[in-house]
Design an enzyme around this catalytic site. Structure first.
Site, PDB file in Angstrom:
ATOM      1  N   GLU A   1       0.827  -1.299  -0.194  1.00  0.00           N
ATOM      2  CA  GLU A   1      -0.092   0.045   0.071  1.00  0.00           C
ATOM      3  C   GLU A   1       0.908   1.286   0.037  1.00  0.00           C
ATOM      4  OE1 GLU A   1      -2.240  -3.102   2.639  1.00  0.00           O
ATOM      5  OE2 GLU A   1      -0.259  -2.495   2.012  1.00  0.00           O
TER       6      GLU A   1
ATOM      7  N   THR B   1      15.059 -42.865  -7.160  1.00  0.00           N
ATOM      8  CA  THR B   1      15.758 -41.606  -7.061  1.00  0.00           C
ATOM      9  C   THR B   1      17.403 -41.738  -7.256  1.00  0.00           C
ATOM     10  OG1 THR B   1      15.846 -41.888  -4.697  1.00  0.00           O
ATOM     11  CG2 THR B   1      14.131 -40.634  -5.634  1.00  0.00           C
TER      12      THR B   1
ATOM     13  N   SER C   1      22.980 -40.945  -8.211  1.00  0.00           N
ATOM     14  CA  SER C   1      21.827 -40.371  -8.639  1.00  0.00           C
ATOM     15  C   SER C   1      22.191 -39.002  -9.511  1.00  0.00           C
ATOM     16  CB  SER C   1      20.978 -39.884  -7.238  1.00  0.00           C
ATOM     17  OG  SER C   1      21.762 -38.819  -6.806  1.00  0.00           O
TER      18      SER C   1
END
Length: 375
Positions: free
Chosen positions: A57, A169, A176
């Protein structure tokens, strides 16, 4: 008086402004504001700045003043109730009243107990017309972590996983990197950037020695780093210690020598043990909320993933699926049900798909645990 169509248009603009504050305002909410005259012409606009800076504002009022516009009798479109309390800044409702704003259209009430409708009350008491409702769902989604912290007293927990199409995974030997593509990895960094903190387990720290910072997308700040480390095994020379970034380590028991070494690197060590001698994950989340964490982004191994899901700590899954099949390998999460493998589908964890998108060759799925957002 602006039409409903104009109201919707200006709230949409205010929501876009709030989105521009996505990486900036934490731990404050992401808020946008647009000031318009009776004909719907935009007089000023802005979004909340970083904590301690002006709110939306005030930014909009400053923008209008810089352009030489009077806002007497204007309408303020704001995506969250103007605050009514003295924090690091003054009350925004008072700034709007002092500027002569005649009408406020807000998306929804502020869940902060220090506000919670008081901003609307003060505006009405000063003769300002107040309406709220348009853009409520969008504003709440943009600030779901803030709402979670204010209402539930815990962060919104988003668990990120990169996996093959068959849900692996990594290989059984732990390899990974990289299952998913560069676009997916960059997108993962964008989700890190919007979070208050990134959480991992000591297993990931020991095995991968990651930095877990934001590098692949621009960001004005780095999220805090949280490590679940029951026995304080985190090496003081681990890559997670980055200058200027707070590191919070949660242990089950305090070893003074280990804690002192980690605290010398700038870590904060907190002991929160459960009955099993491990870190009490629910208590940790409450502690993180007390530290101002809105969104907690989890990047950990399958064991901690499983513990977080089993303990009911996860709100949302962010899953990247690569068009690959691994077969034998590490699963996304392990032992997510306390009683072991299920014998009936009635016991599965129900999820709701929020979005499914392509990122390069990979698929990004955002899935929310059913009912977790009803607070």
């Amino acid at each position: 008086m602006p039409s409903h169509e104009q109201d919707a248009q200006h709230i949409a603009t205010a929501l876009r402004l709030a989105s521009d504050a996505l990486l900036l305002t934490d731990p404050n909410p992401r808020v946008g504001c647009v000031l318009c005259d009776a004909e719907g012409r935009v007089l000023g606009q802005g979004h909340t700045q970083k904590a301690g800076g002006p709110h939306a504002e005030v930014m909009a009022l400053r923008d209008a003043a810089a352009q030489g516009h009077s806002v007497e009798g204007a309408t303020a479109y704001v995506t969250l109730e103007p605050c009514s309390h003295h924090g690091r800044t003054g009350p925004c409702c008072d700034a709007l009243i002092a500027a002569g704003i005649g009408r406020v259209v807000a998306s929804l009430a502020d869940p902060n107990p220090l506000v919670a409708g008081q901003g609307f009350e003060r505006l009405r008491a000063a003769g300002v017309e107040v309406e709220f409702g348009p853009g409520a769902d969008e504003s709440r989604e943009l600030n779901i972590g803030f709402f979670s912290r204010m209402v539930r007293k815990t962060p919104w927990v988003r668990l990120k996983v990169a996996a093959s199409l068959d849900g692996k995974t990594g290989l059984e030997n732990g390899v990974s990197q990289w299952i998913t593509s560069e676009p997916a990895r960059a997108d993962g960094h964008a989700w890190r950037a919007r979070a208050s903190a990134v959480l991992t387990g000591v297993g990931t720290v020991l095995e991968d020695n990651p930095r877990l910072d934001v590098r692949l997308v621009p960001t004005p700040r780095q999220p805090h780093l949280v490590v679940v480390d029951s026995r304080l095994q985190t090496p003081p020379d681990a890559h997670i210690f980055i200058a200027g970034r707070p590191v919070w380590i949660y242990a089950a028991a305090r070893d003074e020598a280990k804690a002192a070494a980690l605290e010398t690197r700038g870590a904060t060590v907190t002991c929160l043990a459960n009955a099993d001698g491990k870190v009490d994950l629910e208590a940790m989340l409450k502690d993180l909320a007390a530290r101002g964490v809105n969104e907690l982004h989890v990047e950990s191994g399958h064991k901690l993933n499983g513990s977080l899901i089993r303990e009911g700590c996860v709100d949302e899954l962010l899953v990247y699926l690569a068009p690959k099949l691994i077969g034998q390998g590490l699963d996304m999460a392990s032992h997510i049900h306390a009683g072991g493998p299920l014998t009936s589908l009635a016991g599965v964890l129900p999820l709701e798909f929020k979005s499914v998108d392509m990122l390069g060759p990979d698929l990004r799925v955002v899935a929310r645990v059913t009912g977790r957002d009803r607070f």
